[in-house]
Design an enzyme around this catalytic site. Structure first.
Site, PDB file in Angstrom:
ATOM      1  N   TYR A 106       0.981  -1.286   0.056  1.00  0.00           N
ATOM      2  CA  TYR A 106       0.046  -0.019   0.016  1.00  0.00           C
ATOM      3  C   TYR A 106       0.956   1.110  -0.031  1.00  0.00           C
ATOM      4  CZ  TYR A 106      -3.227   3.705   1.272  1.00  0.00           C
ATOM      5  OH  TYR A 106      -3.992   4.776   1.378  1.00  0.00           O
ATOM      6  N   GLU A 124      -3.542   7.455  -4.227  1.00  0.00           N
ATOM      7  CA  GLU A 124      -3.303   6.202  -3.717  1.00  0.00           C
ATOM      8  C   GLU A 124      -3.119   5.062  -4.726  1.00  0.00           C
ATOM      9  OE1 GLU A 124      -6.019   4.503  -0.198  1.00  0.00           O
ATOM     10  OE2 GLU A 124      -6.936   3.893  -1.861  1.00  0.00           O
TER      11      GLU A 124
END
Ligand code: GDP
Ligand code: MN
Length: 377
Positions: A104, A189
């Site tokens: 992530y 993101e």
């Protein structure tokens, strides 16, 4: 806030050199099939719903296909979905990659620190909200220095990447940082950032562009298709106006009071639907415009909850009375008012002379609005 669909976000990523799977967007099952048949999208492939909500993987909105027919049928199934209230109109088809790890990574603004931050986790592929805080690392970035070798090395360490992969990460971070600054992003993101062989690939992309910078990016203007026509007009007039399901119109000032007002009405069993935030204005004309806009949304009742500060109570009262004069009889709605604060007595008097009583108690006034919203039409 301009939220980009995954495929548009990936277009942005691509512009800055972020490695991506090969892919293409499709708007019908037939188009999906022909993208595969023509080799534009290699097999096996992934078919992903292009909606703004997350959790598609878990929610059946990401599928895999080995043949052109499977790609067509998966696209058909996904295009028929109503995913978390959003109709799926587009799917993204991409080559399916063999991934060895899911990480992530995101760049965003930390409002408390007032700095850009890099958020990292070696637990990628699931929503970051579900990851234990001990597994999440936040590295702030000096806004003038930008991303430096220090943050790059720290990021590699946190994600457990070394050698060629650490180099790939450094390069990817530089690309993303440039995109973050140049596109005036609020959020970039990548989840998951996938380890594929000895490289890194952005398998997913979430991009949010800062609204206040929209004037610098006319290329995003066409994406604002999620607004209702009235919301569009409100935006042009610089009025914060949102239309949801429900029959109580709320006019308040300041985001905090507006949200709290919605909560109170909801708690009392009402259905606040349209809300309008007057913000800080001392222009009765703007108040009149706001009320006229509200009347076009045809609420059953309007709850006016004002805390007079910069926006003085008498200004709001004058704007309201003027608006009611302009609204045709057939479009009038009952008004329950609560105006408190700066110039309260004057404002209350102006309302009274127009036949509107200001109820000082929040609970009583909100209850009155809910009661009116339940009356037969
Ligand atoms: P989200 O659930 O809405 O965030 O959608 P994602 O784009 O993140 O996809 C969800 C999951 O699908 C990922 O975490 C991966 O596990 C899986 N996935 C997506 N693309 C690929 C791919 O090319 N190969 C493999 N093996 N899995 C993929
Ligand atoms: Mn994802």
């Amino acid at each position: 806030m301009v939220k980009l669909a995954e495929w548009r976000g990936k277009e942005v990523f691509g512009k800055y050199g972020v490695p991506l799977p090969r892919g293409h967007v499709a708007r019908s099952a037939e188009e999906a099939e022909s993208l595969v048949r023509s080799g534009t999208v290699p097999l096996p492939c992934v078919i992903k719903a292009q909606v703004l909500a997350g959790g598609r993987g878990k929610g059946g909105a990401v599928r895999f296909a080995d043949t052109p027919e499977e790609a067509r049928e998966s696209a058909r199934a996904i295009l028929g979905l109503d995913f978390k209230g959003e109709k799926v109109r587009e799917v993204l088809l991409e080559e399916k990659l063999s991934i060895s790890r899911e990480l992530y990574l995101s760049l965003t603004l930390d409002r408390a620190l007032r700095l850009p931050i890099l958020i990292l986790s070696s637990q990628g592929g699931v929503e970051i909200e579900a990851v234990d805080d001990s597994q999440i690392e936040r590295i702030s970035i000096h806004p003038f220095a930008g991303l430096t070798g220090y943050e790059e090395r720290r990021a590699a360490e946190v994600l457990g990447l070394s050698g060629t992969l650490a180099k790939a990460l450094a390069q990817l971070l530089r690309s993303l940082w440039r995109a973050f600054v140049d596109e005036d992003a609020e959020l970039l993101e990548v989840n998951p950032l996938a380890v594929v062989g000895d490289g890194l690939v952005a398998l997913d992309a979430k991009v949010i562009i800062e609204d206040d910078a929209a004037f610098r990016h006319p290329e995003y203007a066409e994406i604002r298709d999620d607004r209702t026509p009235l919301e569009e007009i409100a935006r042009e007039k610089d009025i914060a106006f949102v239309q949801l399901d429900g029959n109580i119109g709320v006019i308040a000032n300041g985001a905090g009071l507006t949200m709290a007002t919605l909560d109170v009405l909801q708690e009392l069993g009402g259905r606040p639907g349209i809300f309008l935030d007057l913000g800080g204005t001392d222009d009765p004309k703007k108040v009149t415009e706001a009320f006229l806009l509200m009347s076009q949304a045809t609420p059953k009742v309007v709850f006016l909850n004002i805390f007079g500060g910069v926006t003085r109570c008498d200004t709001v009262a004058r704007g309201l009375v003027e608006a009611m004069r302009q609204v045709p009889e057939s479009q009038r709605f009952p008004i329950v008012a609560r105006i408190r604060g700066n110039n309260e007595a004057e404002g209350t008097e102006i309302l009274r002379s127009a036949g509107i009583t200001s109820v000082p108690s929040l609970k009583d006034s909100a209850q009155a609005a809910v009661d009116r919203s339940r009356e037969a039409p």
